[in-house]
Write a protein that holds these residues in place. Sequence first.
Motif, PDB file in Angstrom:
ATOM      1  N   THR A  14       0.794  -1.242   0.000  1.00 15.26           N
ATOM      2  CA  THR A  14       0.000   0.000   0.000  1.00 15.26           C
ATOM      3  C   THR A  14       0.825   1.290   0.000  1.00 15.26           C
ATOM      4  OG1 THR A  14      -0.052   0.095   2.397  1.00 15.26           O
ATOM      5  CG2 THR A  14      -1.853  -1.112   1.345  1.00 15.26           C
ATOM      6  N   THR A  45      -7.672   5.187  -4.930  1.00 12.00           N
ATOM      7  CA  THR A  45      -6.410   4.879  -4.246  1.00 12.00           C
ATOM      8  C   THR A  45      -6.006   6.057  -3.382  1.00 12.00           C
ATOM      9  OG1 THR A  45      -4.149   4.086  -4.535  1.00 12.00           O
ATOM     10  CG2 THR A  45      -4.890   5.706  -6.125  1.00 12.00           C
ATOM     11  N   TRP A  54      -1.907   0.882  -4.029  1.00 12.54           N
ATOM     12  CA  TRP A  54      -2.910  -0.160  -3.756  1.00 12.54           C
ATOM     13  C   TRP A  54      -4.239   0.415  -4.210  1.00 12.54           C
ATOM     14  CZ3 TRP A  54      -3.005  -5.084  -3.022  1.00 12.54           C
ATOM     15  CH2 TRP A  54      -4.019  -5.718  -2.288  1.00 12.54           C
ATOM     16  N   GLY A  93      -5.040  -8.374  -6.157  1.00 14.01           N
ATOM     17  CA  GLY A  93      -4.968  -8.150  -4.712  1.00 14.01           C
ATOM     18  C   GLY A  93      -4.936  -9.438  -3.911  1.00 14.01           C
ATOM     19  N   GLN A 142      -9.588  -9.583  -0.997  1.00 12.36           N
ATOM     20  CA  GLN A 142      -8.826  -8.550  -1.717  1.00 12.36           C
ATOM     21  C   GLN A 142      -9.019  -8.637  -3.235  1.00 12.36           C
ATOM     22  OE1 GLN A 142      -7.035  -6.364   0.598  1.00 12.36           O
ATOM     23  NE2 GLN A 142      -8.134  -7.651   2.007  1.00 12.36           N
ATOM     24  N   ARG A 188      -2.431  -4.313  -7.010  1.00 12.95           N
ATOM     25  CA  ARG A 188      -1.237  -3.539  -6.655  1.00 12.95           C
ATOM     26  C   ARG A 188      -0.595  -3.059  -7.945  1.00 12.95           C
ATOM     27  NH1 ARG A 188       4.566  -5.700  -4.779  1.00 12.95           N
ATOM     28  NH2 ARG A 188       4.431  -6.510  -6.911  1.00 12.95           N
TER      29      ARG A 188
END
Length: 493
Positions: free
Chosen positions: A265, A403, A413, A438, A447, A452
């Motif tokens: 993140t 984000t 992230w 994710g 996720q 990412r």
Amino acid sequence: MPHTGLVAAESRVGSRTIAGLINELADSPGPRYRALSSAISSLLLDGRLGAGTRLPSERALATELAISRATATAAYEELAAQGLLQRRRGSGSYLMLPAASRVAGPGSRVTRGPRGAEVIDLSIAALPGLPGVIEAAAAQLLPELGRYALHDGYQPYGIEPLRVAVAQRYADRGVPTTAEHILITNGAQHGFDLILRATLNAGDRVLVEQPTYPGALDSIRAHHGRPVPAPIGRDGGWDPAAIANALRQTSPRLAYLIPDFHNPTGFLADTDSRQRVAAAARRAGTPLVIDESFVDLDLRPAGSTVPTPMAATSANVFSLGSMSKAVWGGLRVGWIRADPDSIARLAVIRARADMGGAVIEQLMAVRLLAQLEELIAERRHALREQRDVLLAALGRQLPAWRTLEPAGGLSAWVELDAPGATPLTHLLEQRAVLINSGSRFAVDASQERFLRIPFALAPAELLRAVTVMAQAWTDLADGRLAPPSRPGSLITA
Ligand SMILES: Cc1ncc(COP(=O)(O)O)c(C=O)c1O
């Protein structure tokens, strides 16, 4: 009970467990057997089922999923035809990775996509060495190398000048440290593996942030540990209450945390959160493993300072550091900072495995650490620009995705406006953009709303990648389906 997370190599997976993992994935149009084989291959390729896992019998799986046995058989046959399943007569069906994906490492990744298109590789958050810097460090070490070559060269703790230089960096950051507190390792990943070897028994819990760095999850599972997730805060830092609750409720053997520009993140934990987490860990009697791999990649405005390292809050902290992110991963130099007794125990374990690190790389690391501030300044400058280009392009082309601006590190992230990150990554792979969903950063099957996106590439490539992503997301929403993916690299940095 539905299984959460990866099933280790050579293990067995029950039909109910696999049904739990598959349910969310198999819900796609087309022949049922293909949806099933595609779901199982996704679980293998994104790491949730390990190579070597024995699948349930076709009959058991058919019963559990309420499908015909012929459908289960056809799915297994398709997996075998794709080189993802080995059927051993009399002993069952085992997942395997096809030969092309078994050679680990960035060098093994595809560089050309379908029809010769150049691949944009967003699957790894790591930078090349700065031009000329690594070569210069190598060229300058020859006289010193001669002096080391007069001795046997086995140094399980690492060479003294590097231990001293690393210790000095901690002292400069407010944690009194001498060379005795430092063990030089072949990178942070090696350091974590040593700590797990020293502390973990099969079945022990290890608290991790969710999402977290997948290499840590892989290591925990390789040591037969059980990762326990604590959600990361949604406002750009830790959620100390969630971590404290998880510590209290699960009494994990260890907690592995990344407070400084967290992967994936880019979050930074503030001083108050650090103190609260350290206090909760003390109450639970849980040692902390603090991964500081990204600490030098601070992308906030000049003059911002990173809070004092967690090692200052308690003696029960193992800190992991590395040259990989700020300088170059190919150096394979990292370290553990801990109390001298723990360091001595870890050195015994490391000596059993590899006798010590290579002297040449450590000598280079001493030189590179001496010029680190200069190198980092150059890195930060480029990374800020790349991050800003990426976020602006996402804002323009995918405005429904959300984000938070990463405070540092190498990746953003990104929350999609609907679940479907894994099918998106499969479609992107066909369009020559490699990226992780994710779920690769999750302990469980969650996720799926996240991607990412590293910003380690040049602005032009990032812009191209976002354009391809925006088109692929629209195509997926329009119902054009992604066929099953083929494997890429085994490494997610
Ligand atoms: C959080 C984190 N820790 C450790 C590593 C591995 O680093 P090293 O190259 O030092 O082993 C990575 C690589 O991506 C990482 O992201």
